[in-house]
Design a protein around this motif. Sequence first.
Motif, mmCIF file in Angstrom:
data_model
loop_
_atom_site.group_PDB
_atom_site.id
_atom_site.type_symbol
_atom_site.label_atom_id
_atom_site.label_comp_id
_atom_site.label_asym_id
_atom_site.label_seq_id
_atom_site.Cartn_x
_atom_site.Cartn_y
_atom_site.Cartn_z
ATOM 1 N N LEU A 1 0.376 -45.845 -75.604
ATOM 2 C CA LEU A 1 1.827 -45.743 -75.784
ATOM 3 C C LEU A 1 2.339 -46.763 -76.795
ATOM 4 O O LEU A 1 3.165 -46.438 -77.661
ATOM 5 C CB LEU A 1 2.524 -45.934 -74.441
ATOM 6 C CG LEU A 1 2.303 -44.840 -73.376
ATOM 7 C CD1 LEU A 1 3.014 -45.217 -72.089
ATOM 8 C CD2 LEU A 1 2.779 -43.501 -73.885
ATOM 9 N N GLN B 1 -2.245 -39.746 -67.215
ATOM 10 C CA GLN B 1 -1.222 -40.202 -68.144
ATOM 11 C C GLN B 1 -1.841 -41.073 -69.235
ATOM 12 O O GLN B 1 -2.883 -41.681 -69.039
ATOM 13 C CB GLN B 1 -0.154 -41.001 -67.393
ATOM 14 C CG GLN B 1 0.588 -40.189 -66.347
ATOM 15 C CD GLN B 1 1.625 -41.022 -65.622
ATOM 16 O OE1 GLN B 1 1.664 -42.254 -65.760
ATOM 17 N NE2 GLN B 1 2.459 -40.367 -64.853
ATOM 18 N N GLU C 1 9.394 -42.723 -65.544
ATOM 19 C CA GLU C 1 8.598 -42.626 -64.315
ATOM 20 C C GLU C 1 7.599 -43.762 -64.175
ATOM 21 O O GLU C 1 6.999 -43.941 -63.108
ATOM 22 C CB GLU C 1 7.841 -41.281 -64.285
ATOM 23 C CG GLU C 1 6.657 -41.188 -65.246
ATOM 24 C CD GLU C 1 7.073 -40.899 -66.678
ATOM 25 O OE1 GLU C 1 6.207 -40.818 -67.553
ATOM 26 O OE2 GLU C 1 8.308 -40.756 -66.911
ATOM 27 N N ARG C 2 7.394 -44.549 -65.240
ATOM 28 C CA ARG C 2 6.417 -45.638 -65.209
ATOM 29 C C ARG C 2 7.129 -46.987 -65.134
ATOM 30 O O ARG C 2 8.189 -47.177 -65.739
ATOM 31 C CB ARG C 2 5.527 -45.592 -66.452
ATOM 32 C CG ARG C 2 4.786 -44.270 -66.593
ATOM 33 C CD ARG C 2 3.877 -44.238 -67.792
ATOM 34 N NE ARG C 2 2.800 -45.205 -67.683
ATOM 35 C CZ ARG C 2 1.705 -45.186 -68.440
ATOM 36 N NH1 ARG C 2 1.562 -44.237 -69.356
ATOM 37 N NH2 ARG C 2 0.773 -46.090 -68.296
ATOM 38 N N HIS D 1 9.632 -43.174 -70.943
ATOM 39 C CA HIS D 1 8.819 -42.881 -69.750
ATOM 40 C C HIS D 1 9.451 -43.553 -68.528
ATOM 41 O O HIS D 1 8.958 -44.581 -68.042
ATOM 42 C CB HIS D 1 7.379 -43.372 -69.948
ATOM 43 C CG HIS D 1 6.712 -42.800 -71.151
ATOM 44 N ND1 HIS D 1 6.088 -41.567 -71.153
ATOM 45 C CD2 HIS D 1 6.583 -43.289 -72.413
ATOM 46 C CE1 HIS D 1 5.587 -41.328 -72.348
ATOM 47 N NE2 HIS D 1 5.878 -42.350 -73.133
#
Length: 220
Positions: free
Chosen positions: A139, A133, A166-167, A164
Motif C-alpha cells: 500500500l 488483503q 477497514e484497516r 482503507h
Amino acid sequence: MSDVEPTSTQLKSQYAAKVTEDLEVNAKEQERIGAEVAALQAQLAALQNDQALLADLQRALGGQSPAAADPEPGKSAPAAPALPRQTSAKTRTAKPRKATSAKTAKSAAPAAKSSAKTSAPAPAPTPAAAAKQPTLVELIRDHLGRQTEPRSAAEITAALSEAHPERDIKPKVVRVTIEGLVAKGHAQRAKQGSSVFYTVSAPTLAETPAEAEHEEPVTV
C-alpha cells in the motif's frame, strides 16, 4: 596556580562537550535500532498470520480429497457375492466372471465421472485468495509511486486510512515500514527543517511483479 586553573577548566569543557556528543549519538542509535526491531516484529506478526491462514487452507483441502475418494470404492464392493457360484461348475463360473467384470467396468465409468465431478471443486479456494488483503508495504509503495511530491509519514497514514477505512493503520507502524523501505533502497528520505518526507526510489518503479511477490509482508 593561576596557569593550572584555566587549563583544568578547558579540559572540563572539552570532556563535557565530548560526553554531550556521545549521548546524542547513543540516543540516535537507540532510536534507529528500536525502529528496526519494531519493523521486524511487524514482519514476524504478518508471517505468523500467513502461516495460520495456510494451515487452515491445508486442513480444508486435506479433508476434502479423502471424502471424495472413499465412497467410490464402496460402490464396486457388491460384486463380491458372485464368488459362491464358482462351486457349481467350471464352465458356469467363466461366464459370471465376465458378466461381473463387465458390470464393474460399467459401474467404474460412472464412478470415475462422479469422482471427477466431486474433485473438480476442490482446487477452488478463491474465497481465501480474494480475502487476502495487500500488505502495508504494498500500500505504501503504491501510494508513493502515484505521488509527484514527497509525502510525510502523517500524510501517508491519513491517505491510506481514508482509502482503507477497514484497516487500523497506525502512524508509528507506517513510519517504521517506510524506514524499512529506505533501508532496502526502495524509498528515499528527505529532511526539510524538522520534518521528514519520503519518495519512492527509481528501482522500485522498475521492479517486476515477481520481485514484488518476494517482498516481505508487513501488516497491521
